[in-house]
Design an enzyme around this catalytic site. Structure first.
Site, PDB file in Angstrom:
ATOM      1  N   ARG A  75       0.633  -1.216  -0.119  1.00 17.38           N
ATOM      2  CA  ARG A  75      -0.059   0.322   0.226  1.00 17.38           C
ATOM      3  C   ARG A  75       0.997   1.240  -0.207  1.00 17.38           C
ATOM      4  NH1 ARG A  75      -5.464  -1.672   2.942  1.00 17.38           N
ATOM      5  NH2 ARG A  75      -6.067  -3.184   1.562  1.00 17.38           N
TER       6      ARG A  75
ATOM      7  N   ASP B 278      12.641 -15.670  16.059  1.00 22.88           N
ATOM      8  CA  ASP B 278      13.963 -15.884  16.961  1.00 22.88           C
ATOM      9  C   ASP B 278      14.494 -14.434  17.667  1.00 22.88           C
ATOM     10  OD1 ASP B 278      13.859 -18.494  16.355  1.00 22.88           O
ATOM     11  OD2 ASP B 278      15.224 -18.401  14.692  1.00 22.88           O
TER      12      ASP B 278
ATOM     13  N   MET C 250      11.909 -22.808  20.288  1.00 22.85           N
ATOM     14  CA  MET C 250      12.741 -22.606  19.060  1.00 22.85           C
ATOM     15  C   MET C 250      13.818 -21.623  19.506  1.00 22.85           C
ATOM     16  SD  MET C 250      10.627 -22.627  15.567  1.00 22.85           S
ATOM     17  CE  MET C 250      10.046 -24.407  15.132  1.00 22.85           C
TER      18      MET C 250
ATOM     19  N   GLU D 268      16.094 -24.754  21.848  1.00 26.52           N
ATOM     20  CA  GLU D 268      16.616 -25.943  20.960  1.00 26.52           C
ATOM     21  C   GLU D 268      18.174 -26.295  20.795  1.00 26.52           C
ATOM     22  OE1 GLU D 268      14.800 -26.132  16.969  1.00 26.52           O
ATOM     23  OE2 GLU D 268      14.897 -24.095  16.938  1.00 26.52           O
TER      24      GLU D 268
ATOM     25  N   ARG E 144       8.646 -34.928  32.853  1.00 24.95           N
ATOM     26  CA  ARG E 144       7.975 -35.108  31.528  1.00 24.95           C
ATOM     27  C   ARG E 144       8.704 -34.106  30.567  1.00 24.95           C
ATOM     28  NH1 ARG E 144       6.185 -38.562  33.693  1.00 24.95           N
ATOM     29  NH2 ARG E 144       4.112 -39.567  33.940  1.00 24.95           N
TER      30      ARG E 144
HETATM   31  O1  F6P Z   1      12.299 -19.219  11.942  1.00 27.84           O
HETATM   32  C1  F6P Z   1      13.467 -19.660  12.706  1.00 27.84           C
HETATM   33  C2  F6P Z   1      13.283 -20.958  13.183  1.00 27.84           C
HETATM   34  O2  F6P Z   1      12.147 -20.975  13.688  1.00 27.84           O
HETATM   35  C3  F6P Z   1      14.301 -21.619  14.324  1.00 27.84           C
HETATM   36  O3  F6P Z   1      14.133 -21.235  15.530  1.00 27.84           O
HETATM   37  C4  F6P Z   1      14.132 -22.988  13.898  1.00 27.84           C
HETATM   38  O4  F6P Z   1      15.264 -23.906  14.425  1.00 27.84           O
HETATM   39  C5  F6P Z   1      13.943 -23.045  12.640  1.00 27.84           C
HETATM   40  O5  F6P Z   1      13.244 -21.975  12.269  1.00 27.84           O
HETATM   41  C6  F6P Z   1      13.156 -24.264  11.955  1.00 27.84           C
HETATM   42  O6  F6P Z   1      13.087 -24.377  10.663  1.00 27.84           O
HETATM   43  P1  F6P Z   1      12.445 -25.417   9.860  1.00 27.84           P
HETATM   44  O7  F6P Z   1      10.949 -24.801  10.086  1.00 27.84           O
HETATM   45  O8  F6P Z   1      12.694 -24.733   8.395  1.00 27.84           O
HETATM   46  O9  F6P Z   1      12.466 -26.589  10.097  1.00 27.84           O
END
Ligand code: F6P
Length: 354
Positions: free
Chosen positions: A56, A159, A201, A254, A278
């Protein structure tokens, strides 16, 4: 349809400006006429709000705008979509990206980049807005240094790991999704006096873990930026487990150096911890959903700002937000530097853990 440089070249055969020396032509005062916008890398909530803002505001400047499908792959394949005002109506509230996205290996090759340039020229696109993360900007930086093609980048990744901006589009929504999920897990953890190890993530960065960890009152947060001392963690958990009247939540990014949630749980078990444990891996639910108000506003600001920047002749920069104001960081700097975590936030977790 000829693009601005080709048209310009018709009048400059004496000066002999090559068709690919786009920056030169722009510097000589040619107005951008056709912007291409695309999303690339992992999707993030708020990308649609950003596409809407770019489209836009370009139309507002009387600049033609095309969406490029599937990130750099669509640029190579010539997969373009001409966009009008109503094409981006009713998307501000939607997660994902209407332009789709990909992680494209072919664009990393010289042949892939050549193909992309040829497709852009054919479509008459003379500037780009790239919405994505560091991989996206690395590709853009390379493309600019090869062909001088004007590009402004907008940080879109859950991230929040981009140097040069306080926040990236999608981060706020993602941490709210985590908080919502962990609050629910806390209910059941508390009912059973269990230890939950929850993976979020962040393969290289702990921003999601850190901020959501504070918000859910996590007992510990494990992130890639700091060394994880498993034995210290176990000593602490032993005490909590012995009280037989407490749940515990550990948030682990992760990419933590001691491993993800499964590995941490295995180590805890190895040490004979008497705590009913768990594991929960939140996974891709963190990437979806309705963007938060903060992400929609951020996306709109950065989208409008990216078009203004291109019209002012800026290129090779990531637009961001610093201390509430719009800022610009060269791609090279944004990709090379690592955004550091706020140690103060880590201390808060330690201080407040019971
Ligand atoms: O977008 C970034 C991210 O979310 C990371 O934190 C994660 O490790 C990665 O993407 C996962 O990517 P994909 O969906 O390609 O497995």
């Amino acid at each position: 349809m000829r693009n601005i440089y080709q048209r310009f070249a018709l009048f400059t055969h004496i000066i002999q400006i090559p068709l690919h020396s786009k920056a030169t032509a722009l510097n000589m005062g040619n107005k951008i006429q056709h912007i291409g916008v695309f999303t690339s890398g992992g999707d993030a909530p708020g990308m649609n709000a950003c596409i809407r803002a770019v489209v836009r505001s370009a139309l507002n400047e009387n600049v033609e705008i095309s969406g490029i499908m599937n990130g750099y792959q669509g640029m190579i394949d010539g997969d373009f979509l001409s966009l009008g005002i109503s094409d981006v109506g009713n998307i501000i509230q939607r997660g994902g990206t209407i332009l789709k996205t990909s992680r494209c290996e072919e664009f990393k090759t010289p042949a892939g980049m050549q193909k992309a340039l040829a497709s852009l020229n054919k479509q008459g696109i003379d500037a780009l807005v790239a919405i994505g993360g560091d991989g996206t900007f690395r590709g853009a930086n390379e493309f600019i240094s090869k062909f001088g093609f004007p590009v402004i980048g907008i940080p879109g990744t859950i991230d929040n790991d981009m140097y040069g901006t306080d926040f990236t589009i999608g981060y706020d929504t993602a941490i709210n999704t985590v908080v919502d999920a962990v609050d629910k897990i806390r209910d059941t953890a508390e009912a059973h006096n269990r230890l939950f190890i929850i993976e979020v993530m962040g393969k290289d960065a702990g921003f999601i873990a850190l901020r959501s960890g504070i918000a859910v009152g996590a007992e510990a947060v494990l992130i890639p930026e700091t060394k994880t001392h498993v034995t210290e963690l176990i000593t602490y958990l032993k005490k909590r487990g012995e009280s037989k009247n407490a749940s515990s939540i550990i948030i682990v990014a992760e990419g933590d150096d001691a491993g993800g949630a499964m590995e941490i749980a295995a180590k805890v078990k190895e040490h004979g911890l008497d705590y009913d444990t768990r594991v929960s891996i939140l996974g891709h639910m963190q990437r979806g959903g309705t963007p938060s108000c903060m992400d929609r506003v951020l996306a709109s600001r950065l989208g409008v700002g990216s078009v203004t920047a291109l019209m002012e002749g800026k290129t090779n920069q990531m637009i961001g937000i610093n201390h509430r104001d719009i800022s610009f960081t060269p791609f090279e700097k944004a990709c090379k530097h690592h955004k550091s975590i706020n140690r103060h936030l880590l201390n808060i977790i330690e201080t407040l853990a019971g």
